[in-house]
Design a protein around this motif. Sequence first.
Motif, PDB file in Angstrom:
ATOM      1  N   GLY A 152     -13.818  17.296  -2.582  1.00  0.00           N
ATOM      2  CA  GLY A 152     -13.267  17.918  -1.386  1.00  0.00           C
ATOM      3  C   GLY A 152     -13.198  16.996  -0.184  1.00  0.00           C
ATOM      4  N   ASP A 153     -13.793  15.800  -0.266  1.00  0.00           N
ATOM      5  CA  ASP A 153     -13.648  14.840   0.835  1.00  0.00           C
ATOM      6  C   ASP A 153     -12.185  14.411   0.930  1.00  0.00           C
ATOM      7  OD1 ASP A 153     -16.326  14.922   1.506  1.00  0.00           O
ATOM      8  OD2 ASP A 153     -16.833  13.019   0.543  1.00  0.00           O
ATOM      9  N   PHE A 154     -11.756  14.033   2.114  1.00  0.00           N
ATOM     10  CA  PHE A 154     -10.358  13.679   2.356  1.00  0.00           C
ATOM     11  C   PHE A 154     -10.228  12.228   2.785  1.00  0.00           C
ATOM     12  CE2 PHE A 154     -10.571  18.232   2.897  1.00  0.00           C
ATOM     13  CZ  PHE A 154      -9.428  18.676   2.260  1.00  0.00           C
ATOM     14  N   CYS A 155      -8.998  11.721   2.697  1.00  0.00           N
ATOM     15  CA  CYS A 155      -8.663  10.364   3.103  1.00  0.00           C
ATOM     16  C   CYS A 155      -7.202  10.355   3.532  1.00  0.00           C
ATOM     17  CB  CYS A 155      -8.874   9.424   1.916  1.00  0.00           C
ATOM     18  SG  CYS A 155      -8.301   7.743   2.163  1.00  0.00           S
ATOM     19  N   PHE A 156      -6.900   9.640   4.589  1.00  0.00           N
ATOM     20  CA  PHE A 156      -5.506   9.394   4.983  1.00  0.00           C
ATOM     21  C   PHE A 156      -5.234   7.927   4.653  1.00  0.00           C
ATOM     22  CE2 PHE A 156      -6.158  12.518   8.768  1.00  0.00           C
ATOM     23  CZ  PHE A 156      -6.203  13.590   7.894  1.00  0.00           C
ATOM     24  N   ALA A 157      -4.689   7.689   3.482  1.00  0.00           N
ATOM     25  CA  ALA A 157      -4.504   6.324   2.994  1.00  0.00           C
ATOM     26  C   ALA A 157      -3.170   5.755   3.436  1.00  0.00           C
ATOM     27  CB  ALA A 157      -4.573   6.319   1.469  1.00  0.00           C
ATOM     28  N   TYR A 158      -3.165   4.470   3.781  1.00  0.00           N
ATOM     29  CA  TYR A 158      -1.893   3.796   3.966  1.00  0.00           C
ATOM     30  C   TYR A 158      -1.125   3.946   2.655  1.00  0.00           C
ATOM     31  CZ  TYR A 158      -3.561   1.557   8.249  1.00  0.00           C
ATOM     32  OH  TYR A 158      -4.026   1.319   9.516  1.00  0.00           O
ATOM     33  N   SER A 159       0.166   4.196   2.733  1.00  0.00           N
ATOM     34  CA  SER A 159       0.973   4.445   1.536  1.00  0.00           C
ATOM     35  C   SER A 159       0.806   3.352   0.486  1.00  0.00           C
ATOM     36  CB  SER A 159       2.444   4.608   1.916  1.00  0.00           C
ATOM     37  OG  SER A 159       2.593   5.749   2.724  1.00  0.00           O
ATOM     38  N   GLU A 160       0.708   2.108   0.926  1.00  0.00           N
ATOM     39  CA  GLU A 160       0.575   1.007  -0.031  1.00  0.00           C
ATOM     40  C   GLU A 160      -0.785   0.981  -0.729  1.00  0.00           C
ATOM     41  OE1 GLU A 160      -0.260  -0.893   4.075  1.00  0.00           O
ATOM     42  OE2 GLU A 160       1.121   0.599   3.269  1.00  0.00           O
ATOM     43  N   LEU A 161      -1.755   1.770  -0.234  1.00  0.00           N
ATOM     44  CA  LEU A 161      -3.082   1.841  -0.850  1.00  0.00           C
ATOM     45  C   LEU A 161      -3.308   3.141  -1.627  1.00  0.00           C
ATOM     46  CD1 LEU A 161      -5.225   0.315   2.028  1.00  0.00           C
ATOM     47  CD2 LEU A 161      -4.500  -0.780  -0.099  1.00  0.00           C
ATOM     48  N   GLU A 162      -2.273   3.952  -1.734  1.00  0.00           N
ATOM     49  CA  GLU A 162      -2.394   5.243  -2.424  1.00  0.00           C
ATOM     50  C   GLU A 162      -2.904   5.066  -3.856  1.00  0.00           C
ATOM     51  OE1 GLU A 162       0.412   9.209  -3.052  1.00  0.00           O
ATOM     52  OE2 GLU A 162       1.202   7.459  -1.992  1.00  0.00           O
ATOM     53  N   SER A 163      -2.354   4.112  -4.600  1.00  0.00           N
ATOM     54  CA  SER A 163      -2.781   3.913  -5.992  1.00  0.00           C
ATOM     55  C   SER A 163      -4.223   3.390  -6.055  1.00  0.00           C
ATOM     56  CB  SER A 163      -1.837   2.976  -6.733  1.00  0.00           C
ATOM     57  OG  SER A 163      -1.882   1.680  -6.188  1.00  0.00           O
ATOM     58  N   PHE A 164      -4.634   2.616  -5.062  1.00  0.00           N
ATOM     59  CA  PHE A 164      -6.025   2.148  -4.987  1.00  0.00           C
ATOM     60  C   PHE A 164      -6.975   3.342  -4.965  1.00  0.00           C
ATOM     61  CE2 PHE A 164      -9.699   1.448  -2.228  1.00  0.00           C
ATOM     62  CZ  PHE A 164     -10.325   0.370  -2.839  1.00  0.00           C
ATOM     63  N   TYR A 165      -6.712   4.288  -4.071  1.00  0.00           N
ATOM     64  CA  TYR A 165      -7.583   5.458  -3.958  1.00  0.00           C
ATOM     65  C   TYR A 165      -7.476   6.357  -5.182  1.00  0.00           C
ATOM     66  CZ  TYR A 165      -8.738   4.089   0.783  1.00  0.00           C
ATOM     67  OH  TYR A 165      -9.208   3.393   1.874  1.00  0.00           O
ATOM     68  N   GLN A 166      -6.298   6.436  -5.791  1.00  0.00           N
ATOM     69  CA  GLN A 166      -6.144   7.235  -7.009  1.00  0.00           C
ATOM     70  C   GLN A 166      -7.023   6.691  -8.129  1.00  0.00           C
ATOM     71  OE1 GLN A 166      -1.866   7.082  -7.425  1.00  0.00           O
ATOM     72  NE2 GLN A 166      -1.589   9.032  -6.355  1.00  0.00           N
ATOM     73  N   GLN A 167      -7.207   5.387  -8.170  1.00  0.00           N
ATOM     74  CA  GLN A 167      -8.081   4.781  -9.183  1.00  0.00           C
ATOM     75  C   GLN A 167      -9.535   5.213  -9.013  1.00  0.00           C
ATOM     76  OE1 GLN A 167      -7.596   0.434  -9.662  1.00  0.00           O
ATOM     77  NE2 GLN A 167      -5.666   0.680  -8.544  1.00  0.00           N
ATOM     78  N   HIS A 168      -9.855   5.751  -7.849  1.00  0.00           N
ATOM     79  CA  HIS A 168     -11.230   6.143  -7.543  1.00  0.00           C
ATOM     80  C   HIS A 168     -11.383   7.646  -7.342  1.00  0.00           C
ATOM     81  CE1 HIS A 168     -12.749   2.074  -7.432  1.00  0.00           C
ATOM     82  NE2 HIS A 168     -11.609   1.739  -6.861  1.00  0.00           N
ATOM     83  N   GLY A 169     -10.523   8.422  -7.979  1.00  0.00           N
ATOM     84  CA  GLY A 169     -10.728   9.867  -8.008  1.00  0.00           C
ATOM     85  C   GLY A 169     -10.047  10.666  -6.919  1.00  0.00           C
ATOM     86  N   PHE A 170      -9.235  10.036  -6.087  1.00  0.00           N
ATOM     87  CA  PHE A 170      -8.480  10.767  -5.068  1.00  0.00           C
ATOM     88  C   PHE A 170      -7.128  11.173  -5.645  1.00  0.00           C
ATOM     89  CE2 PHE A 170     -11.479   8.564  -2.396  1.00  0.00           C
ATOM     90  CZ  PHE A 170     -11.669   9.403  -1.313  1.00  0.00           C
ATOM     91  N   PHE A 171      -6.625  12.283  -5.183  1.00  0.00           N
ATOM     92  CA  PHE A 171      -5.275  12.699  -5.545  1.00  0.00           C
ATOM     93  C   PHE A 171      -4.504  12.995  -4.264  1.00  0.00           C
ATOM     94  CE2 PHE A 171      -7.959  16.451  -5.633  1.00  0.00           C
ATOM     95  CZ  PHE A 171      -7.224  17.408  -4.944  1.00  0.00           C
ATOM     96  N   THR A 172      -3.207  12.778  -4.334  1.00  0.00           N
ATOM     97  CA  THR A 172      -2.334  12.965  -3.178  1.00  0.00           C
ATOM     98  C   THR A 172      -2.008  14.444  -3.030  1.00  0.00           C
ATOM     99  OG1 THR A 172      -1.401  10.786  -3.607  1.00  0.00           O
ATOM    100  CG2 THR A 172      -0.142  12.246  -2.149  1.00  0.00           C
ATOM    101  N   LEU A 173      -1.990  14.911  -1.786  1.00  0.00           N
ATOM    102  CA  LEU A 173      -1.583  16.287  -1.533  1.00  0.00           C
ATOM    103  C   LEU A 173      -0.559  16.352  -0.431  1.00  0.00           C
ATOM    104  CD1 LEU A 173      -4.377  17.248   0.716  1.00  0.00           C
ATOM    105  CD2 LEU A 173      -5.017  17.514  -1.592  1.00  0.00           C
ATOM    106  N   ASP A 174       0.154  17.441  -0.425  1.00  0.00           N
ATOM    107  CA  ASP A 174       1.106  17.693   0.641  1.00  0.00           C
ATOM    108  C   ASP A 174       0.305  17.964   1.912  1.00  0.00           C
ATOM    109  OD1 ASP A 174       2.855  19.684   2.304  1.00  0.00           O
ATOM    110  OD2 ASP A 174       4.216  18.663   0.902  1.00  0.00           O
ATOM    111  N   SER A 175       0.754  17.449   3.031  1.00  0.00           N
ATOM    112  CA  SER A 175      -0.007  17.630   4.277  1.00  0.00           C
ATOM    113  C   SER A 175      -0.188  19.103   4.627  1.00  0.00           C
ATOM    114  CB  SER A 175       0.651  16.877   5.428  1.00  0.00           C
ATOM    115  OG  SER A 175       1.939  17.366   5.680  1.00  0.00           O
ATOM    116  N   ASP A 176       0.705  19.970   4.145  1.00  0.00           N
ATOM    117  CA  ASP A 176       0.553  21.403   4.385  1.00  0.00           C
ATOM    118  C   ASP A 176      -0.681  21.977   3.690  1.00  0.00           C
ATOM    119  OD1 ASP A 176       2.822  21.433   5.957  1.00  0.00           O
ATOM    120  OD2 ASP A 176       4.139  22.094   4.324  1.00  0.00           O
ATOM    121  N   SER A 177      -1.212  21.264   2.700  1.00  0.00           N
ATOM    122  CA  SER A 177      -2.401  21.720   1.976  1.00  0.00           C
ATOM    123  C   SER A 177      -3.699  21.317   2.670  1.00  0.00           C
ATOM    124  CB  SER A 177      -2.408  21.140   0.558  1.00  0.00           C
ATOM    125  OG  SER A 177      -1.265  21.538  -0.141  1.00  0.00           O
TER     126      SER A 177
END
Length: 139
Positions: free
Chosen positions: A90-115
């Motif tokens: 449930g922790d959140f992160c606002f990742a720079y777009s170019e680092l999105e895959s970096f964070y995905q490798q560590h258990g983060f998933f992208t969500l729509d900002s409305d969520s």
Amino acid sequence: MTPVQFDVLDPIKLPLVSRLYKAYYPSGRAKKDELTIVGKCDQQVVAVVRFKAIEDNRLLTGMLVVPEFRHQGLGHQLISYCEKHVLQSGDFCFAYSELESFYQQHGFFTLDSDSLPNTLRGLFERYSQKKSLAAMQYG
């Protein structure tokens, strides 16, 4: 290279992190009410990430690896340390777009900002006006 040691920073040592941000990430501001994790090599802080409590949520913010230590896997080591000792579902992160895959490798998933929870949505909308960011959640 000497192995990097990761640990929670004692808030009394925040000036060390503040100097690091001033030199390499001027918009970053370490605060006493945040959980700050650092990586040290030969007693020098070479990596940092902070966790900021915002109402009932927690936001990973201000991640930095000193430029001369980049491309050696320290960012991955720092986040792996956090996965074992700090990150909670449930922790959140606002990742720079170019680092999105970096964070995905560590258990983060992208969500729509409305969520995002309301308080985080407002922050995300403000921050993403000037930067290309991805809203992400751990878990």
